[in-house]
Design a protein around this motif. Structure first.
Motif, PDB file in Angstrom:
ATOM      1  N   GLU A  91      44.085  51.137  16.681  1.00  0.00           N
ATOM      2  CA  GLU A  91      45.115  50.092  16.572  1.00  0.00           C
ATOM      3  C   GLU A  91      45.970  50.044  17.837  1.00  0.00           C
ATOM      4  OE1 GLU A  91      47.182  51.113  13.022  1.00  0.00           O
ATOM      5  OE2 GLU A  91      45.573  50.439  11.685  1.00  0.00           O
ATOM      6  N   LYS A  92      46.286  51.213  18.372  1.00  0.00           N
ATOM      7  CA  LYS A  92      47.057  51.245  19.627  1.00  0.00           C
ATOM      8  C   LYS A  92      46.247  50.647  20.779  1.00  0.00           C
ATOM      9  CE  LYS A  92      50.060  55.171  18.593  1.00  0.00           C
ATOM     10  NZ  LYS A  92      50.513  56.518  19.012  1.00  0.00           N
ATOM     11  N   GLU A  93      44.936  50.913  20.749  1.00  0.00           N
ATOM     12  CA  GLU A  93      44.067  50.338  21.779  1.00  0.00           C
ATOM     13  C   GLU A  93      44.072  48.809  21.695  1.00  0.00           C
ATOM     14  OE1 GLU A  93      39.311  50.104  22.948  1.00  0.00           O
ATOM     15  OE2 GLU A  93      39.998  51.429  21.338  1.00  0.00           O
ATOM     16  N   ASN A  94      44.008  48.290  20.480  1.00  0.00           N
ATOM     17  CA  ASN A  94      44.028  46.827  20.297  1.00  0.00           C
ATOM     18  C   ASN A  94      45.339  46.229  20.807  1.00  0.00           C
ATOM     19  OD1 ASN A  94      41.504  46.918  19.100  1.00  0.00           O
ATOM     20  ND2 ASN A  94      42.327  47.068  17.021  1.00  0.00           N
ATOM     21  N   LEU A  95      46.453  46.917  20.531  1.00  0.00           N
ATOM     22  CA  LEU A  95      47.742  46.420  21.017  1.00  0.00           C
ATOM     23  C   LEU A  95      47.803  46.461  22.540  1.00  0.00           C
ATOM     24  CD1 LEU A  95      50.172  48.055  18.432  1.00  0.00           C
ATOM     25  CD2 LEU A  95      49.545  45.626  18.619  1.00  0.00           C
ATOM     26  N   ALA A  96      47.227  47.526  23.110  1.00  0.00           N
ATOM     27  CA  ALA A  96      47.228  47.626  24.581  1.00  0.00           C
ATOM     28  C   ALA A  96      46.361  46.526  25.186  1.00  0.00           C
ATOM     29  CB  ALA A  96      46.723  48.999  25.004  1.00  0.00           C
ATOM     30  N   GLU A  97      45.230  46.236  24.550  1.00  0.00           N
ATOM     31  CA  GLU A  97      44.367  45.153  25.042  1.00  0.00           C
ATOM     32  C   GLU A  97      45.088  43.810  24.956  1.00  0.00           C
ATOM     33  OE1 GLU A  97      40.929  45.523  22.631  1.00  0.00           O
ATOM     34  OE2 GLU A  97      39.941  46.977  23.939  1.00  0.00           O
ATOM     35  N   LEU A  98      45.824  43.637  23.853  1.00  0.00           N
ATOM     36  CA  LEU A  98      46.595  42.397  23.717  1.00  0.00           C
ATOM     37  C   LEU A  98      47.664  42.305  24.796  1.00  0.00           C
ATOM     38  CD1 LEU A  98      47.320  39.813  22.158  1.00  0.00           C
ATOM     39  CD2 LEU A  98      48.766  41.225  20.669  1.00  0.00           C
ATOM     40  N   GLY A  99      48.330  43.437  25.054  1.00  0.00           N
ATOM     41  CA  GLY A  99      49.355  43.452  26.097  1.00  0.00           C
ATOM     42  C   GLY A  99      48.757  43.172  27.463  1.00  0.00           C
ATOM     43  N   ALA A 101      46.155  41.362  28.054  1.00  0.00           N
ATOM     44  CA  ALA A 101      45.799  39.942  28.107  1.00  0.00           C
ATOM     45  C   ALA A 101      47.022  39.061  28.318  1.00  0.00           C
ATOM     46  CB  ALA A 101      45.083  39.550  26.812  1.00  0.00           C
ATOM     47  N   LEU A 102      48.126  39.446  27.701  1.00  0.00           N
ATOM     48  CA  LEU A 102      49.337  38.639  27.804  1.00  0.00           C
ATOM     49  C   LEU A 102      50.058  38.815  29.143  1.00  0.00           C
ATOM     50  CD1 LEU A 102      50.806  39.136  24.202  1.00  0.00           C
ATOM     51  CD2 LEU A 102      49.607  37.122  25.113  1.00  0.00           C
ATOM     52  N   THR A 103      49.759  39.914  29.833  1.00  0.00           N
ATOM     53  CA  THR A 103      50.445  40.185  31.114  1.00  0.00           C
ATOM     54  C   THR A 103      49.504  40.043  32.297  1.00  0.00           C
ATOM     55  OG1 THR A 103      49.982  42.547  30.853  1.00  0.00           O
ATOM     56  CG2 THR A 103      52.109  41.756  30.029  1.00  0.00           C
ATOM     57  N   ALA A 104      48.545  39.152  32.148  1.00  0.00           N
ATOM     58  CA  ALA A 104      47.586  38.962  33.246  1.00  0.00           C
ATOM     59  C   ALA A 104      48.269  38.484  34.526  1.00  0.00           C
ATOM     60  CB  ALA A 104      46.513  37.960  32.814  1.00  0.00           C
ATOM     61  N   SER A 105      49.360  37.789  34.345  1.00  0.00           N
ATOM     62  CA  SER A 105      50.074  37.266  35.523  1.00  0.00           C
ATOM     63  C   SER A 105      51.012  38.304  36.138  1.00  0.00           C
ATOM     64  CB  SER A 105      50.876  36.016  35.135  1.00  0.00           C
ATOM     65  OG  SER A 105      51.810  36.336  34.111  1.00  0.00           O
ATOM     66  N   ASP A 106      51.221  39.416  35.454  1.00  0.00           N
ATOM     67  CA  ASP A 106      52.104  40.480  35.950  1.00  0.00           C
ATOM     68  C   ASP A 106      51.247  41.703  36.283  1.00  0.00           C
ATOM     69  OD1 ASP A 106      53.966  42.405  36.476  1.00  0.00           O
ATOM     70  OD2 ASP A 106      55.180  42.039  34.693  1.00  0.00           O
ATOM     71  N   PRO A 107      50.873  41.880  37.540  1.00  0.00           N
ATOM     72  CA  PRO A 107      49.952  42.972  37.910  1.00  0.00           C
ATOM     73  C   PRO A 107      50.431  44.348  37.483  1.00  0.00           C
ATOM     74  CG  PRO A 107      50.251  41.459  39.733  1.00  0.00           C
ATOM     75  CD  PRO A 107      51.266  41.069  38.689  1.00  0.00           C
ATOM     76  N   LYS A 108      51.719  44.615  37.625  1.00  0.00           N
ATOM     77  CA  LYS A 108      52.236  45.943  37.270  1.00  0.00           C
ATOM     78  C   LYS A 108      52.106  46.216  35.780  1.00  0.00           C
ATOM     79  CE  LYS A 108      56.284  48.886  37.858  1.00  0.00           C
ATOM     80  NZ  LYS A 108      57.693  48.969  38.378  1.00  0.00           N
ATOM     81  N   HIS A 110      50.211  44.557  33.670  1.00  0.00           N
ATOM     82  CA  HIS A 110      48.795  44.492  33.308  1.00  0.00           C
ATOM     83  C   HIS A 110      48.091  45.815  33.599  1.00  0.00           C
ATOM     84  CE1 HIS A 110      44.913  42.620  32.576  1.00  0.00           C
ATOM     85  NE2 HIS A 110      44.462  43.184  33.706  1.00  0.00           N
ATOM     86  N   ALA A 111      48.415  46.431  34.738  1.00  0.00           N
ATOM     87  CA  ALA A 111      47.803  47.712  35.101  1.00  0.00           C
ATOM     88  C   ALA A 111      48.201  48.804  34.099  1.00  0.00           C
ATOM     89  CB  ALA A 111      48.221  48.101  36.511  1.00  0.00           C
ATOM     90  N   LYS A 112      49.480  48.782  33.651  1.00  0.00           N
ATOM     91  CA  LYS A 112      49.952  49.780  32.686  1.00  0.00           C
ATOM     92  C   LYS A 112      49.196  49.650  31.372  1.00  0.00           C
ATOM     93  CE  LYS A 112      54.030  51.290  30.140  1.00  0.00           C
ATOM     94  NZ  LYS A 112      53.304  51.222  28.860  1.00  0.00           N
ATOM     95  N   PHE A 113      49.079  48.410  30.869  1.00  0.00           N
ATOM     96  CA  PHE A 113      48.376  48.206  29.599  1.00  0.00           C
ATOM     97  C   PHE A 113      46.882  48.546  29.722  1.00  0.00           C
ATOM     98  CE2 PHE A 113      51.997  45.305  28.501  1.00  0.00           C
ATOM     99  CZ  PHE A 113      52.377  45.959  27.332  1.00  0.00           C
ATOM    100  N   SER A 114      46.300  48.229  30.873  1.00  0.00           N
ATOM    101  CA  SER A 114      44.886  48.548  31.089  1.00  0.00           C
ATOM    102  C   SER A 114      44.672  50.063  31.100  1.00  0.00           C
ATOM    103  CB  SER A 114      44.388  47.941  32.400  1.00  0.00           C
ATOM    104  OG  SER A 114      44.469  46.522  32.353  1.00  0.00           O
ATOM    105  N   ALA A 115      45.604  50.779  31.720  1.00  0.00           N
ATOM    106  CA  ALA A 115      45.510  52.246  31.739  1.00  0.00           C
ATOM    107  C   ALA A 115      45.640  52.810  30.313  1.00  0.00           C
ATOM    108  CB  ALA A 115      46.604  52.814  32.641  1.00  0.00           C
ATOM    109  N   ASP A 116      46.516  52.178  29.520  1.00  0.00           N
ATOM    110  CA  ASP A 116      46.675  52.614  28.122  1.00  0.00           C
ATOM    111  C   ASP A 116      45.382  52.401  27.331  1.00  0.00           C
ATOM    112  OD1 ASP A 116      49.249  53.433  28.528  1.00  0.00           O
ATOM    113  OD2 ASP A 116      50.172  51.589  27.775  1.00  0.00           O
ATOM    114  N   VAL A 117      44.731  51.253  27.610  1.00  0.00           N
ATOM    115  CA  VAL A 117      43.465  50.977  26.928  1.00  0.00           C
ATOM    116  C   VAL A 117      42.448  52.067  27.226  1.00  0.00           C
ATOM    117  CG1 VAL A 117      41.485  49.432  26.800  1.00  0.00           C
ATOM    118  CG2 VAL A 117      43.800  48.478  26.805  1.00  0.00           C
ATOM    119  N   GLU A 118      42.312  52.412  28.515  1.00  0.00           N
ATOM    120  CA  GLU A 118      41.366  53.458  28.898  1.00  0.00           C
ATOM    121  C   GLU A 118      41.733  54.805  28.271  1.00  0.00           C
ATOM    122  OE1 GLU A 118      41.176  53.574  33.120  1.00  0.00           O
ATOM    123  OE2 GLU A 118      40.342  51.544  33.321  1.00  0.00           O
ATOM    124  N   LYS A 119      43.042  55.094  28.219  1.00  0.00           N
ATOM    125  CA  LYS A 119      43.509  56.350  27.639  1.00  0.00           C
ATOM    126  C   LYS A 119      43.135  56.424  26.153  1.00  0.00           C
ATOM    127  CE  LYS A 119      47.765  56.731  26.451  1.00  0.00           C
ATOM    128  NZ  LYS A 119      49.240  56.845  26.469  1.00  0.00           N
TER     129      LYS A 119
END
Length: 202
Positions: A91-99, A101-108, A110-119
């Protein structure tokens, strides 16, 4: 006035009477010892010893069966907890993926949420491996419990047959029937074979 009473079994009485008869000779020398009663007495003593061993083994295997069944229940609970933990990470992974997707225009961001997804993906893999290992240990514990329970039943059967053989031996002493002696030997033999099967886990 109190009196003490001695509890005696039928084989005790049967062994005592031939002994008394041996002292009743006209010259006081007595008759020769009753070899038949002696053989049956020895057989009864041997069977009683074997029966005690079978009974002990039966109790031991029953205890082991309960131990392994309890271990399986504990491991099953732990596995269920791990799968719940796995689901929470998902569930946390899904929220991170959603985050992400929603922050695609904000690189910083977006990178944080992407790192959370991988974690969370990595954590899920570790949790899944642990849960699967616990499930495997549950299967092994259940299998061991079933094997010990099967052995317990075999030991119980061997003990019962030995007790029957002892009873037949006691009746043989009282009745002097040779066919009962043969039956006692036969039942004792079957009990011994069942005991061997229990030892081998057959």
């Amino acid at each position: 006035m109190s009196e003490e009473f001695e509890v005696r079994g039928p084989h005790d009485e049967a062994l005592e009477h031939p002994g008394h008869a041996g002292h009743a000779g006209p010259e006081g020398h007595g008759a020769p010892p009753d070899s038949f009663a002696g053989r049956i007495a020895v057989m009864t003593a041997v069977l009683a010893t074997i029966g005690a061993i079978f009974s002990y083994q039966g109790g031991s295997t029953e205890g082991l069966a309960l131990f392994y069944k309890n271990e399986a229940a504990i491991r099953k609970t732990e596995a269920a907890n791990q799968w719940s933990y796995y689901q929470a990470k998902g569930e946390k992974e899904n929220l991170a993926e959603l985050g992400a997707a929603l922050t695609a225009s904000d690189p910083k961001a977006h990178a944080k949420f992407s790192a959370d997804v991988e974690k969370y993906v990595q954590q899920k893999q570790d949790i899944m491996a642990k849960a699967q290992a616990l499930e495997k240990s549950v299967e092994e514990a259940d299998k061991m419990s079933e094997e010990q329970l099967h052995r317990h039943h075999r030991w119980a059967q061997a003990t019962t047959l030995t007790q029957i053989a002892i009873s037949l031996a006691a009746i043989t002493l009282l009745t002097r029937r040779r066919w009962l002696q043969v039956a006692a030997y036969g039942v004792a033999g079957v009990g011994a074979l069942v005991g061997v099967a229990a030892f081998l886990g057959l």
